[in-house]
Scaffold this motif. Structure first.
Motif, PDB file in Angstrom:
ATOM      1  N   VAL A   1      34.366  32.004  40.862  1.00 10.41           N
ATOM      2  CA  VAL A   1      34.289  32.938  41.991  1.00 10.41           C
ATOM      3  C   VAL A   1      33.913  32.218  43.282  1.00 10.41           C
ATOM      4  CG1 VAL A   1      32.961  34.858  42.957  1.00 10.41           C
ATOM      5  CG2 VAL A   1      33.957  35.052  40.691  1.00 10.41           C
ATOM      6  N   PRO A   2      32.865  31.368  43.317  1.00 12.93           N
ATOM      7  CA  PRO A   2      32.593  30.624  44.560  1.00 12.93           C
ATOM      8  C   PRO A   2      33.770  29.767  45.015  1.00 12.93           C
ATOM      9  CG  PRO A   2      30.707  30.491  43.095  1.00 12.93           C
ATOM     10  CD  PRO A   2      31.799  31.152  42.319  1.00 12.93           C
ATOM     11  N   ILE A   3      34.460  29.141  44.067  1.00 12.89           N
ATOM     12  CA  ILE A   3      35.630  28.341  44.443  1.00 12.89           C
ATOM     13  C   ILE A   3      36.680  29.239  45.087  1.00 12.89           C
ATOM     14  CG2 ILE A   3      37.581  27.016  43.537  1.00 12.89           C
ATOM     15  CD1 ILE A   3      35.665  25.846  41.447  1.00 12.89           C
ATOM     16  N   ASN A   4      36.939  30.390  44.475  1.00 10.41           N
ATOM     17  CA  ASN A   4      37.916  31.329  45.035  1.00 10.41           C
ATOM     18  C   ASN A   4      37.509  31.804  46.424  1.00 10.41           C
ATOM     19  OD1 ASN A   4      39.486  31.153  42.739  1.00 10.41           O
ATOM     20  ND2 ASN A   4      38.767  33.060  41.851  1.00 10.41           N
ATOM     21  N   ILE A   5      36.222  32.065  46.611  1.00 10.04           N
ATOM     22  CA  ILE A   5      35.738  32.528  47.920  1.00 10.04           C
ATOM     23  C   ILE A   5      35.909  31.438  48.971  1.00 10.04           C
ATOM     24  CG2 ILE A   5      33.679  33.214  49.210  1.00 10.04           C
ATOM     25  CD1 ILE A   5      32.726  34.674  46.707  1.00 10.04           C
ATOM     26  N   ILE A   6      35.595  30.212  48.613  1.00 12.70           N
ATOM     27  CA  ILE A   6      35.719  29.102  49.567  1.00 12.70           C
ATOM     28  C   ILE A   6      37.182  28.916  49.973  1.00 12.70           C
ATOM     29  CG2 ILE A   6      35.511  26.599  49.810  1.00 12.70           C
ATOM     30  CD1 ILE A   6      32.976  26.791  48.059  1.00 12.70           C
ATOM     31  N   VAL A   7      38.080  28.922  49.003  1.00 13.69           N
ATOM     32  CA  VAL A   7      39.499  28.750  49.317  1.00 13.69           C
ATOM     33  C   VAL A   7      39.996  29.924  50.163  1.00 13.69           C
ATOM     34  CG1 VAL A   7      41.823  28.547  48.359  1.00 13.69           C
ATOM     35  CG2 VAL A   7      39.922  27.363  47.257  1.00 13.69           C
ATOM     36  N   ASN A   8      39.589  31.138  49.806  1.00 16.10           N
ATOM     37  CA  ASN A   8      40.012  32.304  50.576  1.00 16.10           C
ATOM     38  C   ASN A   8      39.440  32.266  51.991  1.00 16.10           C
ATOM     39  OD1 ASN A   8      41.799  34.480  49.959  1.00 16.10           O
ATOM     40  ND2 ASN A   8      40.117  35.903  50.307  1.00 16.10           N
ATOM     41  N   SER A   9      38.255  31.701  52.150  1.00 14.95           N
ATOM     42  CA  SER A   9      37.669  31.565  53.481  1.00 14.95           C
ATOM     43  C   SER A   9      38.435  30.538  54.316  1.00 14.95           C
ATOM     44  CB  SER A   9      36.196  31.158  53.365  1.00 14.95           C
ATOM     45  OG  SER A   9      35.444  32.155  52.708  1.00 14.95           O
ATOM     46  N   MET A  10      38.964  29.526  53.658  1.00 18.16           N
ATOM     47  CA  MET A  10      39.816  28.567  54.369  1.00 18.16           C
ATOM     48  C   MET A  10      41.094  29.247  54.870  1.00 18.16           C
ATOM     49  SD  MET A  10      39.219  25.400  51.722  1.00 18.16           S
ATOM     50  CE  MET A  10      40.356  24.252  52.483  1.00 18.16           C
ATOM     51  N   VAL A  11      41.626  30.152  54.044  1.00 19.78           N
ATOM     52  CA  VAL A  11      42.786  30.927  54.495  1.00 19.78           C
ATOM     53  C   VAL A  11      42.389  31.817  55.672  1.00 19.78           C
ATOM     54  CG1 VAL A  11      44.572  32.562  53.815  1.00 19.78           C
ATOM     55  CG2 VAL A  11      43.735  30.888  52.164  1.00 19.78           C
TER      56      VAL A  11
ATOM     57  N   SER B   1      39.349  42.828  53.446  1.00 19.69           N
ATOM     58  CA  SER B   1      40.387  43.606  52.772  1.00 19.69           C
ATOM     59  C   SER B   1      40.132  43.791  51.282  1.00 19.69           C
ATOM     60  CB  SER B   1      41.752  42.939  52.972  1.00 19.69           C
ATOM     61  OG  SER B   1      42.742  43.640  52.250  1.00 19.69           O
ATOM     62  N   ARG B   2      40.315  45.007  50.807  1.00 22.54           N
ATOM     63  CA  ARG B   2      40.210  45.313  49.382  1.00 22.54           C
ATOM     64  C   ARG B   2      41.296  44.626  48.581  1.00 22.54           C
ATOM     65  NH1 ARG B   2      42.584  49.343  52.150  1.00 22.54           N
ATOM     66  NH2 ARG B   2      44.422  50.437  51.343  1.00 22.54           N
ATOM     67  N   MET B   3      42.348  44.177  49.279  1.00 25.90           N
ATOM     68  CA  MET B   3      43.478  43.554  48.598  1.00 25.90           C
ATOM     69  C   MET B   3      43.155  42.172  48.044  1.00 25.90           C
ATOM     70  SD  MET B   3      46.543  44.732  51.129  1.00 25.90           S
ATOM     71  CE  MET B   3      46.785  46.480  51.504  1.00 25.90           C
ATOM     72  N   SER B   4      41.968  41.667  48.350  1.00 21.89           N
ATOM     73  CA  SER B   4      41.589  40.340  47.863  1.00 21.89           C
ATOM     74  C   SER B   4      40.976  40.387  46.463  1.00 21.89           C
ATOM     75  CB  SER B   4      40.581  39.705  48.821  1.00 21.89           C
ATOM     76  OG  SER B   4      39.362  40.443  48.836  1.00 21.89           O
ATOM     77  N   TYR B   5      40.937  41.566  45.847  1.00 20.91           N
ATOM     78  CA  TYR B   5      40.214  41.723  44.582  1.00 20.91           C
ATOM     79  C   TYR B   5      40.663  40.714  43.527  1.00 20.91           C
ATOM     80  CZ  TYR B   5      44.362  44.163  42.815  1.00 20.91           C
ATOM     81  OH  TYR B   5      45.639  44.471  42.412  1.00 20.91           O
ATOM     82  N   TYR B   6      41.957  40.510  43.392  1.00 20.16           N
ATOM     83  CA  TYR B   6      42.461  39.621  42.347  1.00 20.16           C
ATOM     84  C   TYR B   6      42.200  38.164  42.712  1.00 20.16           C
ATOM     85  CZ  TYR B   6      45.579  38.010  38.620  1.00 20.16           C
ATOM     86  OH  TYR B   6      46.089  37.410  37.490  1.00 20.16           O
ATOM     87  N   GLN B   7      42.374  37.851  43.995  1.00 18.21           N
ATOM     88  CA  GLN B   7      42.155  36.479  44.450  1.00 18.21           C
ATOM     89  C   GLN B   7      40.745  35.999  44.136  1.00 18.21           C
ATOM     90  OE1 GLN B   7      44.481  38.272  45.757  1.00 18.21           O
ATOM     91  NE2 GLN B   7      45.652  37.259  47.341  1.00 18.21           N
ATOM     92  N   ILE B   8      39.777  36.892  44.210  1.00 23.53           N
ATOM     93  CA  ILE B   8      38.380  36.504  44.025  1.00 23.53           C
ATOM     94  C   ILE B   8      37.942  36.670  42.579  1.00 23.53           C
ATOM     95  CG2 ILE B   8      36.019  36.913  44.787  1.00 23.53           C
ATOM     96  CD1 ILE B   8      37.887  35.834  46.962  1.00 23.53           C
ATOM     97  N   ALA B   9      38.367  37.735  41.921  1.00 25.74           N
ATOM     98  CA  ALA B   9      37.796  38.132  40.633  1.00 25.74           C
ATOM     99  C   ALA B   9      38.494  37.540  39.423  1.00 25.74           C
ATOM    100  CB  ALA B   9      37.789  39.659  40.513  1.00 25.74           C
ATOM    101  N   GLN B  10      39.520  36.708  39.620  1.00 28.47           N
ATOM    102  CA  GLN B  10      40.232  36.122  38.485  1.00 28.47           C
ATOM    103  C   GLN B  10      40.474  34.630  38.723  1.00 28.47           C
ATOM    104  OE1 GLN B  10      41.744  38.463  35.498  1.00 28.47           O
ATOM    105  NE2 GLN B  10      39.671  38.638  36.267  1.00 28.47           N
ATOM    106  N   LEU B  11      40.457  33.879  37.639  1.00 29.96           N
ATOM    107  CA  LEU B  11      40.809  32.464  37.728  1.00 29.96           C
ATOM    108  C   LEU B  11      42.223  32.309  38.251  1.00 29.96           C
ATOM    109  CD1 LEU B  11      40.457  29.433  37.124  1.00 29.96           C
ATOM    110  CD2 LEU B  11      41.024  29.929  34.738  1.00 29.96           C
ATOM    111  N   TYR B  12      43.126  33.161  37.801  1.00 31.19           N
ATOM    112  CA  TYR B  12      44.513  33.138  38.258  1.00 31.19           C
ATOM    113  C   TYR B  12      44.647  33.552  39.722  1.00 31.19           C
ATOM    114  CZ  TYR B  12      48.291  32.077  34.942  1.00 31.19           C
ATOM    115  OH  TYR B  12      49.223  31.442  34.169  1.00 31.19           O
ATOM    116  N   GLY B  13      43.581  34.111  40.288  1.00 30.30           N
ATOM    117  CA  GLY B  13      43.638  34.528  41.682  1.00 30.30           C
ATOM    118  C   GLY B  13      43.903  33.390  42.640  1.00 30.30           C
ATOM    119  N   LEU B  14      43.538  32.168  42.230  1.00 31.93           N
ATOM    120  CA  LEU B  14      43.800  31.015  43.081  1.00 31.93           C
ATOM    121  C   LEU B  14      45.291  30.859  43.343  1.00 31.93           C
ATOM    122  CD1 LEU B  14      42.631  28.512  44.523  1.00 31.93           C
ATOM    123  CD2 LEU B  14      42.937  27.256  42.380  1.00 31.93           C
ATOM    124  N   MET B  15      46.119  31.229  42.377  1.00 27.74           N
ATOM    125  CA  MET B  15      47.566  31.142  42.562  1.00 27.74           C
ATOM    126  C   MET B  15      48.013  32.058  43.697  1.00 27.74           C
ATOM    127  SD  MET B  15      50.589  32.262  39.930  1.00 27.74           S
ATOM    128  CE  MET B  15      50.041  33.961  40.036  1.00 27.74           C
TER     129      MET B  15
END
Length: 618
Positions: free
Chosen positions: A90-100, A128-142
């Motif tokens: 989850v922290p990795i996903n948040i960091i990558v999403n913050s870079m976006v 955005s609520r649309m980030s749920y999968y990006q943050i809450a799943q390992l596959y969200g990084l894709m």
């Protein structure tokens, strides 16, 4: 002059760091309740491939339905970095999403010329609520990487379209990102026509530029054909787009996505969190008010387009770019069997960027004013108005997005993730590596844990990826196993909270409760009383072990429910006794021993250690 430039650069550098830091901090804040403690579903299968396949097999899979080697490469690095620390995902996903989000901020600043509007766009992206999968799943990084690459294509094509001279480097970079995104998520192959549109708008007649995206598209198809044996993209849930495509359904899904962009949840609750007709009235009012703000910006933008004769062509071609990008993303997300909110994220982000561009156009001074002043500074009043409108839109959407985020438990995968988070918390996080080698009994299995989950789940936490000796056993009742041994864990399902409860100690106490003089490791004092639950046969097995030198007079008197059951003369170091009672009956056993262990270095009760007693009941 040099000092002045250095000062300006330092000032801008600080602003960029502050903006990036605030977006990162907000990303952690808004997602503070999202967590991954245990892997399940596609994430667990992905990990199993990582744990069992070689680097080549994992990154370059052949014969399957998808070929996403670039994502698998990055995922391989992520899994290697995190190791068995599942909570890092989850922290990795948040960091990558913050870079976006910072990329969105930078692009928006380029479009609007307004730092506050740019920051609000980055803020909306994180909110955005649309980030749920990006943050809450390992596959969200894709999904995040694909979105990032798609936005990069949009930015490169915008720069190429608007540069005074044809910036072929931007066009080539966009082509490179297109090749990359096709091997992160094949859905974005649909962006190919955008390259031809910008070439046409720039009146580029060089064959090389026209052939480059075409050649890349053909190369992508040849690679896919060689790797997976088909050109047809895979659909959702193991389907194939060619088999499930329904034109009328696709049009309906496209309309739904347009409404999603306007804040209206058109999907069912298990896909969107909460359907529009089920949402609170005040939420619907806020959404409609936010849409009126967007309509106000669009109206002013259209008026500027009509009045600005000299800028009309520029406005039209850029609007066409954004429109086609959003449309392409909507089309590629409408041709499968359903629409999930996470697929709308990229088109939603592009809409905010288009909003930034509109604000930039509105705040831009007229051509006559620029010619008179010699500068291209924004119209102050219009810039303030645009900023106020975007701020109003953001304020209206904050409670809306927060509200829909609170409905995440309605999503189809959310409860399953919560269950496996709880399973990890009640086992590995509680016992650490001591959980390996244990028999884990789960009552009922109403969550329908599959054999694959049972065999693989705990391997994720083992540094050797094996979890040797760990066995998950499903039982209907605590009567289905005997006394609770030290290598056992007992869990029950807590369906009210979509989790598990560790009831090992409660069951241990129920099956063998020490009243006094008997201890968990088996030691017994000279006098002891315990309550024992018998098994299906009603036979209670006792193993008496005296670890000292016997003198020949040692005896143990055992009473069952107050009546003498047996007198045992201890003539050997290990003695076996069987007591018969009713099946599944709880009996009280009293032990009176006329001996104690000489030289014992420990005394826990009022009396001394006598022997060790192991109790079993089948």
């Amino acid at each position: 002059m040099e000092k002045r430039r250095a000062g300006i650069w330092q000032y801008r550098w600080k602003d960029e760091v502050i903006a990036a830091g605030l977006l990162l901090a907000f990303g952690f804040f808004i997602n503070r309740r999202v967590e991954i403690r245990g892997l399940c579903a596609d994430d667990l299968y992905l990990w199993s491939c990582y744990g069992e396949q070689s680097f080549r097999e994992f990154v370059f899979p052949t014969g399957g339905s998808r070929f996403r080697f670039l994502y698998y490469l990055i995922c391989y690095l992520e899994l290697g970095l995190a190791g068995r620390h599942v909570t890092w995902f989850v922290p990795i996903n948040i960091i990558v999403n913050s870079m976006v989000a910072y990329t969105v901020y930078s692009f928006s600043r380029r479009l609007s010329g307004n730092r506050l509007i740019a920051f609000l766009c980055g803020f909306l992206y994180q909110l955005s609520r649309m980030s749920y999968y990006q943050i809450a799943q390992l596959y969200g990084l894709m999904e995040t990487l694909a979105l990032w690459a798609a936005l990069g294509i949009l930015w490169c094509l915008y720069e190429y379209l608007n540069s005074p001279e044809q910036k072929l480097s931007c066009f080539w970079t966009g082509c490179g990102l297109y090749f990359a995104v096709c091997f992160i998520h094949e859905r974005y192959m649909v962006l190919l026509p955008l390259f031809y549109v910008v070439l046409l708008l720039r009146k580029n007649r060089k064959p090389g530029e026209w052939l480059l995206p075409t050649g890349l598209f053909i190369l992508v198809q040849l690679i896919r054909l060689a790797a997976i044996g088909t050109l047809s993209p895979a659909g959702t849930g193991g389907t194939d787009v060619a088999d499930t495509l329904d034109l009328m359904q696709a049009v309906t899904y496209a309309i739904h996505q347009v409404l999603y962009l306007l804040g209206i949840n058109m999907g069912e609750g298990h896909l969107s969190g909460l359907a529009w007709h089920e949402s609170s009235v005040w939420i619907r009012i806020l959404v409609l008010a936010a849409d009126l703000v967007l309509l106000a910006v669009l109206t002013v933008y259209a008026a500027k387009f009509v009045r600005s004769r000299w800028e009309r062509r520029e406005i039209l071609k850029n609007s066409l770019l954004f429109f086609l990008f959003i449309g392409a993303c909507i089309v590629c997300s409408s041709v499968t069997i359903r629409v999930e909110v996470r697929w709308v994220y990229v088109s939603m982000t592009a809409m905010w960027l288009w909003l930034s561009y509109m604000c930039g156009v509105i705040a831009r001074p007229s051509a006559k004013r620029q010619e008179a002043s010699g500068f291209r500074l924004p119209d102050y009043k219009k810039a303030v108005t645009c900023t106020a409108l975007v701020l109003a839109y953001t304020v209206l959407m904050i409670p809306v997005e927060t509200y829909y985020r609170s409905k995440y438990p309605n999503l189809y995968f959310w409860n399953e993730q919560q269950r496996y988070n709880s399973l990890a918390e009640e086992t590995y996080e509680k016992y650490g590596d001591a959980v390996f080698g244990k028999k884990i009994y789960i009552l009922k299995n109403r969550y329908k844990v599959s054999d694959f989950y049972a065999d693989t789940f705990f391997k994720v936490f083992d540094k050797n990826r094996k979890a040797e000796g760990t066995e998950v056993i499903f039982v209907d009742n605590i009567r289905d196993f005997g006394q609770v041994a030290n290598n056992m864990l007992i869990l029950r399902e807590d369906r009210d909270f979509q989790g598990y409860q560790d009831i090992t100690e409660a069951v241990r106490t129920l099956k063998c409760e020490s009243v006094y003089g008997y201890y968990r490791d088996g030691w017994m004092d000279e006098s002891a009383k315990i309550r024992v639950m018998s098994g299906s046969t009603g036979i209670i097995h006792l193993q008496l072990m005296y670890p000292g030198v016997m003198e020949g007079h040692e005896r143990s008197d055992i009473y069952m429910d107050g009546e003498e059951a047996v007198q045992v003369d201890i003539v050997e170091n290990i003695t076996h006794i069987e007591l018969q009672t009713k099946p599944y009956d709880i009996v009280e056993l009293d032990f009176e021993n006329n001996f104690y262990l000489e030289g014992a270095q420990e005394q826990r009760g009022e009396k001394r250690f006598s022997m060790m007693v192991q109790i079993t009941a089948d």
